[in-house]
Design a protein around this motif. Structure first.
Motif, PDB file in Angstrom:
ATOM      1  N   SER A  41       0.819  -1.210   0.000  1.00 55.72           N
ATOM      2  CA  SER A  41       0.000   0.000   0.000  1.00 55.72           C
ATOM      3  C   SER A  41       0.853   1.260   0.000  1.00 55.72           C
ATOM      4  O   SER A  41       0.457   2.288  -0.540  1.00 55.72           O
ATOM      5  CB  SER A  41      -0.934   0.002   1.211  1.00 55.72           C
ATOM      6  OG  SER A  41      -0.165  -0.051   2.411  1.00 55.72           O
ATOM      7  N   ILE A  42       2.052   1.170   0.598  1.00 60.72           N
ATOM      8  CA  ILE A  42       2.949   2.324   0.619  1.00 60.72           C
ATOM      9  C   ILE A  42       3.803   2.369  -0.648  1.00 60.72           C
ATOM     10  O   ILE A  42       3.980   3.416  -1.266  1.00 60.72           O
ATOM     11  CB  ILE A  42       3.845   2.284   1.867  1.00 60.72           C
ATOM     12  CG1 ILE A  42       2.973   2.395   3.129  1.00 60.72           C
ATOM     13  CG2 ILE A  42       4.866   3.406   1.826  1.00 60.72           C
ATOM     14  CD1 ILE A  42       3.761   2.254   4.429  1.00 60.72           C
ATOM     15  N   ALA A  43       4.284   1.209  -1.051  1.00 61.59           N
ATOM     16  CA  ALA A  43       5.159   1.153  -2.214  1.00 61.59           C
ATOM     17  C   ALA A  43       4.443   1.605  -3.494  1.00 61.59           C
ATOM     18  O   ALA A  43       5.024   2.292  -4.346  1.00 61.59           O
ATOM     19  CB  ALA A  43       5.704  -0.259  -2.387  1.00 61.59           C
ATOM     20  N   LEU A  44       3.182   1.223  -3.636  1.00 60.16           N
ATOM     21  CA  LEU A  44       2.437   1.539  -4.869  1.00 60.16           C
ATOM     22  C   LEU A  44       1.489   2.725  -4.693  1.00 60.16           C
ATOM     23  O   LEU A  44       0.598   2.937  -5.532  1.00 60.16           O
ATOM     24  CB  LEU A  44       1.645   0.320  -5.336  1.00 60.16           C
ATOM     25  CG  LEU A  44       2.479  -0.915  -5.712  1.00 60.16           C
ATOM     26  CD1 LEU A  44       1.563  -2.031  -6.184  1.00 60.16           C
ATOM     27  CD2 LEU A  44       3.490  -0.573  -6.796  1.00 60.16           C
ATOM     28  N   LEU A  45       1.650   3.485  -3.599  1.00 58.14           N
ATOM     29  CA  LEU A  45       0.764   4.632  -3.351  1.00 58.14           C
ATOM     30  C   LEU A  45       0.751   5.632  -4.517  1.00 58.14           C
ATOM     31  O   LEU A  45      -0.325   6.070  -4.939  1.00 58.14           O
ATOM     32  CB  LEU A  45       1.162   5.322  -2.041  1.00 58.14           C
ATOM     33  CG  LEU A  45       0.296   6.526  -1.653  1.00 58.14           C
ATOM     34  CD1 LEU A  45      -1.154   6.097  -1.446  1.00 58.14           C
ATOM     35  CD2 LEU A  45       0.852   7.191  -0.380  1.00 58.14           C
ATOM     36  N   PRO A  46       1.916   6.020  -5.074  1.00 62.37           N
ATOM     37  CA  PRO A  46       1.874   6.949  -6.227  1.00 62.37           C
ATOM     38  C   PRO A  46       1.077   6.384  -7.412  1.00 62.37           C
ATOM     39  O   PRO A  46       0.364   7.115  -8.082  1.00 62.37           O
ATOM     40  CB  PRO A  46       3.352   7.125  -6.589  1.00 62.37           C
ATOM     41  CG  PRO A  46       4.094   6.830  -5.326  1.00 62.37           C
ATOM     42  CD  PRO A  46       3.307   5.728  -4.671  1.00 62.37           C
ATOM     43  N   VAL A  47       1.220   5.061  -7.629  1.00 60.89           N
ATOM     44  CA  VAL A  47       0.475   4.450  -8.730  1.00 60.89           C
ATOM     45  C   VAL A  47      -1.019   4.522  -8.455  1.00 60.89           C
ATOM     46  O   VAL A  47      -1.829   4.850  -9.341  1.00 60.89           O
ATOM     47  CB  VAL A  47       0.914   2.987  -8.936  1.00 60.89           C
ATOM     48  CG1 VAL A  47       0.078   2.340 -10.040  1.00 60.89           C
ATOM     49  CG2 VAL A  47       2.389   2.922  -9.271  1.00 60.89           C
ATOM     50  N   PHE A  48      -1.402   4.195  -7.179  1.00 59.99           N
ATOM     51  CA  PHE A  48      -2.816   4.261  -6.822  1.00 59.99           C
ATOM     52  C   PHE A  48      -3.368   5.691  -6.974  1.00 59.99           C
ATOM     53  O   PHE A  48      -4.474   5.909  -7.475  1.00 59.99           O
ATOM     54  CB  PHE A  48      -3.021   3.780  -5.387  1.00 59.99           C
ATOM     55  CG  PHE A  48      -2.709   2.328  -5.178  1.00 59.99           C
ATOM     56  CD1 PHE A  48      -2.862   1.416  -6.216  1.00 59.99           C
ATOM     57  CD2 PHE A  48      -2.264   1.857  -3.947  1.00 59.99           C
ATOM     58  CE1 PHE A  48      -2.584   0.075  -6.024  1.00 59.99           C
ATOM     59  CE2 PHE A  48      -1.988   0.508  -3.756  1.00 59.99           C
ATOM     60  CZ  PHE A  48      -2.143  -0.373  -4.805  1.00 59.99           C
ATOM     61  N   GLN A  49      -2.549   6.681  -6.546  1.00 66.75           N
ATOM     62  CA  GLN A  49      -2.989   8.074  -6.638  1.00 66.75           C
ATOM     63  C   GLN A  49      -3.174   8.504  -8.097  1.00 66.75           C
ATOM     64  O   GLN A  49      -4.156   9.163  -8.446  1.00 66.75           O
ATOM     65  CB  GLN A  49      -1.974   8.980  -5.931  1.00 66.75           C
ATOM     66  CG  GLN A  49      -1.980   8.838  -4.409  1.00 66.75           C
ATOM     67  CD  GLN A  49      -0.890   9.675  -3.756  1.00 66.75           C
ATOM     68  OE1 GLN A  49       0.119  10.006  -4.387  1.00 66.75           O
ATOM     69  NE2 GLN A  49      -1.094   9.995  -2.484  1.00 66.75           N
ATOM     70  N   ILE A  50      -2.217   8.132  -8.941  1.00 64.52           N
ATOM     71  CA  ILE A  50      -2.315   8.497 -10.365  1.00 64.52           C
ATOM     72  C   ILE A  50      -3.521   7.827 -10.999  1.00 64.52           C
ATOM     73  O   ILE A  50      -4.272   8.435 -11.777  1.00 64.52           O
ATOM     74  CB  ILE A  50      -1.013   8.104 -11.106  1.00 64.52           C
ATOM     75  CG1 ILE A  50       0.135   8.996 -10.631  1.00 64.52           C
ATOM     76  CG2 ILE A  50      -1.191   8.232 -12.614  1.00 64.52           C
ATOM     77  CD1 ILE A  50       1.486   8.580 -11.170  1.00 64.52           C
ATOM     78  N   THR A  51      -3.732   6.545 -10.657  1.00 62.72           N
ATOM     79  CA  THR A  51      -4.864   5.814 -11.228  1.00 62.72           C
ATOM     80  C   THR A  51      -6.187   6.450 -10.801  1.00 62.72           C
ATOM     81  O   THR A  51      -7.095   6.659 -11.620  1.00 62.72           O
ATOM     82  CB  THR A  51      -4.827   4.352 -10.783  1.00 62.72           C
ATOM     83  OG1 THR A  51      -3.578   3.763 -11.193  1.00 62.72           O
ATOM     84  CG2 THR A  51      -5.965   3.567 -11.415  1.00 62.72           C
ATOM     85  N   ARG A  52      -6.290   6.764  -9.486  1.00 66.79           N
ATOM     86  CA  ARG A  52      -7.513   7.378  -8.982  1.00 66.79           C
ATOM     87  C   ARG A  52      -7.749   8.744  -9.634  1.00 66.79           C
ATOM     88  O   ARG A  52      -8.863   9.068 -10.047  1.00 66.79           O
ATOM     89  CB  ARG A  52      -7.430   7.524  -7.454  1.00 66.79           C
ATOM     90  CG  ARG A  52      -8.720   8.056  -6.837  1.00 66.79           C
ATOM     91  CD  ARG A  52      -8.750   7.891  -5.315  1.00 66.79           C
ATOM     92  NE  ARG A  52      -7.645   8.576  -4.684  1.00 66.79           N
ATOM     93  CZ  ARG A  52      -6.600   7.960  -4.099  1.00 66.79           C
ATOM     94  NH1 ARG A  52      -6.561   6.629  -4.052  1.00 66.79           N
ATOM     95  NH2 ARG A  52      -5.628   8.639  -3.554  1.00 66.79           N
ATOM     96  N   PHE A  53      -6.692   9.521  -9.742  1.00 65.94           N
ATOM     97  CA  PHE A  53      -6.824  10.845 -10.369  1.00 65.94           C
ATOM     98  C   PHE A  53      -7.251  10.710 -11.834  1.00 65.94           C
ATOM     99  O   PHE A  53      -8.103  11.457 -12.317  1.00 65.94           O
ATOM    100  CB  PHE A  53      -5.490  11.588 -10.271  1.00 65.94           C
ATOM    101  CG  PHE A  53      -5.489  12.904 -11.001  1.00 65.94           C
ATOM    102  CD1 PHE A  53      -6.100  14.018 -10.460  1.00 65.94           C
ATOM    103  CD2 PHE A  53      -4.891  13.020 -12.256  1.00 65.94           C
ATOM    104  CE1 PHE A  53      -6.103  15.219 -11.146  1.00 65.94           C
ATOM    105  CE2 PHE A  53      -4.903  14.223 -12.934  1.00 65.94           C
ATOM    106  CZ  PHE A  53      -5.499  15.334 -12.372  1.00 65.94           C
ATOM    107  N   THR A  54      -6.676   9.724 -12.518  1.00 62.72           N
ATOM    108  CA  THR A  54      -7.010   9.525 -13.936  1.00 62.72           C
ATOM    109  C   THR A  54      -8.460   9.114 -14.106  1.00 62.72           C
ATOM    110  O   THR A  54      -9.175   9.624 -14.980  1.00 62.72           O
ATOM    111  CB  THR A  54      -6.092   8.450 -14.540  1.00 62.72           C
ATOM    112  OG1 THR A  54      -4.730   8.852 -14.376  1.00 62.72           O
ATOM    113  CG2 THR A  54      -6.390   8.264 -16.018  1.00 62.72           C
ATOM    114  N   VAL A  55      -8.911   8.189 -13.239  1.00 61.45           N
ATOM    115  CA  VAL A  55     -10.297   7.727 -13.330  1.00 61.45           C
ATOM    116  C   VAL A  55     -11.269   8.860 -13.031  1.00 61.45           C
ATOM    117  O   VAL A  55     -12.255   9.076 -13.758  1.00 61.45           O
ATOM    118  CB  VAL A  55     -10.526   6.541 -12.373  1.00 61.45           C
ATOM    119  CG1 VAL A  55     -12.005   6.193 -12.302  1.00 61.45           C
ATOM    120  CG2 VAL A  55      -9.723   5.329 -12.833  1.00 61.45           C
TER     121      VAL A  55
END
Length: 268
Positions: A41-55
């Motif tokens: 959850s910490i390692a991939l947080l930027p990916v999750f944030q970018i994905t959420r922002f994109t969606v």
């Protein structure tokens, strides 16, 4: 992977190698490895944030596009539907229908063109109808003229035609009577059950006994005879001067609902 604590982690490992610091380096492989781990959850947080922002951005853009499309579609489709409705109304013969479009573009120009066309058609149809009405009346006059040479029957036919075929309240013909030096009324439109019939019965002087002296130059009938030119008046008293008082004439005009009187000289 999941570590020994059953945590979902992202990890990496590097082997430990020991080297001597002498002139001839000796390398010792210890078979040890350093492993670092970080929760997923910490390692991939930027990916999750970018994905959420994109969606979220995609949803906002799609919704905004839909709203704008509906607004523009309504702005374009509504005027087109109005023009289509006009063509349908015109096709059904309703030339009084008008297109109300204010788009300030080619659609408004088209709508104005339809309105102008409908106005022209209305005017042309009205003129044609009037011409047909006149032609029909003239044909009837020809028939009457060919069947009799008597003045009064022809005059009566003309006055009846003025009411029945041309749509006026009534018509009347007045002829010069040289024997009395005046204008005698010889024919008036006849229509059973009409207000005119009731008025004629209530006159203090019978219609056929009404005579306007040629010396009564303020009477509109005498003016037309002397001048030889047509005349229009909005008051019945103008042709009743010398016969009835203004009160009686105005009362007759109200009962008949007369708005105007056209007077034409008959010259043979």
């Amino acid at each position: 992977y999941r570590n020994e604590l059953d945590q979902e982690v992202l990890g990496t490992g590097l082997p430990i190698v020991i080297a001597s610091l002498g002139k001839t380096p000796d390398v010792l492989d210890t078979k040890w490895t350093i492993i670092t781990e970080q929760p997923l959850s910490i390692a991939l947080l930027p990916v999750f944030q970018i994905t959420r922002f994109t969606v979220i951005s995609l949803i906002v853009v799609l919704f905004g596009s839909l709203v704008i499309s509906l607004l523009f579609a309504n702005r374009i489709i509504a005027p087109i539907e109005e023009v289509y409705m006009a063509t349908k109304q015109f096709g059904e013969g309703n030339l009084a229908y008008r297109v109300h479009v204010k788009t300030h573009d080619e659609i408004e120009d088209l709508a104005n063109g339809f309105n102008s066309m409908a106005t022209d058609l209305q005017q042309n149809i009205k003129e044609l109808s009037h011409q047909n009405q006149l032609l029909s009346a003239l044909r009837k006059l020809d028939t009457v003229a060919l069947t009799t040479i008597e003045v009064k029957p022809i005059c009566q036919a003309v006055t009846n035609l003025i009411r029945e075929d041309l749509g006026y309240v009534f018509g009347t013909i007045v002829l010069i009577d040289e024997s009395i030096g005046g204008l005698r009324r010889v024919a008036i439109s006849r229509a059973k059950g009409s207000p005119l019939e009731a008025v004629l019965k209530s006159l203090p002087v019978k219609f056929e006994d009404q005579v306007v002296p040629l010396t009564k130059k303020d009477n509109a009938l005498v003016k037309v005879i002397i001048g030889g030119k047509s005349l229009y008046t909005e008051r019945l008293y103008d042709i009743q001067r010398g016969i009835f008082s203004p009160d009686i004439s105005d009362g007759i005009q109200r009962k008949l609902g007369l708005k105007g009187i056209f007077i034409y000289p008959l010259i043979t």
